[in-house]
Design a protein around this motif. Structure first.
Motif, short mmCIF file in Angstrom:
data_model
loop_
_atom_site.label_atom_id
_atom_site.label_comp_id
_atom_site.label_asym_id
_atom_site.label_seq_id
_atom_site.Cartn_x
_atom_site.Cartn_y
_atom_site.Cartn_z
N LYS A 113 1.00 4.08 -2.99
CA LYS A 113 0.33 5.50 -2.69
C LYS A 113 1.66 6.32 -3.04
O LYS A 113 1.52 7.17 -3.79
CB LYS A 113 -0.09 5.64 -1.27
N ASP B 250 2.22 6.70 -6.77
CA ASP B 250 1.25 7.67 -7.29
C ASP B 250 1.47 8.99 -6.83
O ASP B 250 1.41 10.13 -7.88
CB ASP B 250 -0.27 7.39 -6.95
N GLU C 49 0.86 -1.19 0.17
CA GLU C 49 -0.01 0.08 -0.09
C GLU C 49 0.96 1.15 -0.07
O GLU C 49 0.61 2.27 -0.75
CB GLU C 49 -1.00 -0.04 1.15
#
Length: 131
Positions: A115, A118, A111
């Motif tokens: 994240k 991005d 995760e």
């Protein structure tokens, strides 16, 4: 067999050139992309009980996290120190997931990589537009 070796050498040369000519933003994204890919490969290997492969992939993730840590400019204030601490924490989590063959420990790391990849991609786009 010779053709396979030649193709492999061409691919490795291409890959090396891509890394050597990439901008810092692109290199960072390549590290995050590699981390995501290797985390997923490591997770899959653990689930399939292929522990040698899991070790291979997860040590690659640890290497990526180490690379992310050493490229930080620690003289730029609190943000690099906070990133260093995050990278160090996630490197430890990957190490423990590898030792204990525990895919649940990999979930927060995956995760995080997704994240932050991005976020960096968006920041690179904005920086490009502002130039």
């Amino acid at each position: 067999m010779l053709n396979s070796t030649v193709n492999n050498n061409i691919y490795l040369t291409y890959k090396q050139t891509a890394v050597e000519t990439a901008t810092p933003d692109k290199l960072l994204l390549m590290l995050y992309d590699g981390g995501i890919k290797f985390l997923r490969f490591g997770e899959k290997a653990i689930l399939e009980k292929d522990y040698a492969a899991a070790h291979k992939w997860l040590t690659k993730v640890q290497d990526i996290l180490t690379e992310l840590m050493i490229t930080l400019d620690m003289e730029q204030g609190e943000i690099p120190q906070n990133l260093f601490n995050l990278y160090e924490f996630y490197r430890y989590e990957v190490q423990m997931a590898n030792v204990k063959k525990d895919t649940e420990r990999l979930q927060p790391v995956i995760e995080f990589f997704v994240k932050f990849r991005d976020v960096w991609a968006e920041a690179a786009k904005k920086a490009l537009v502002q130039k």
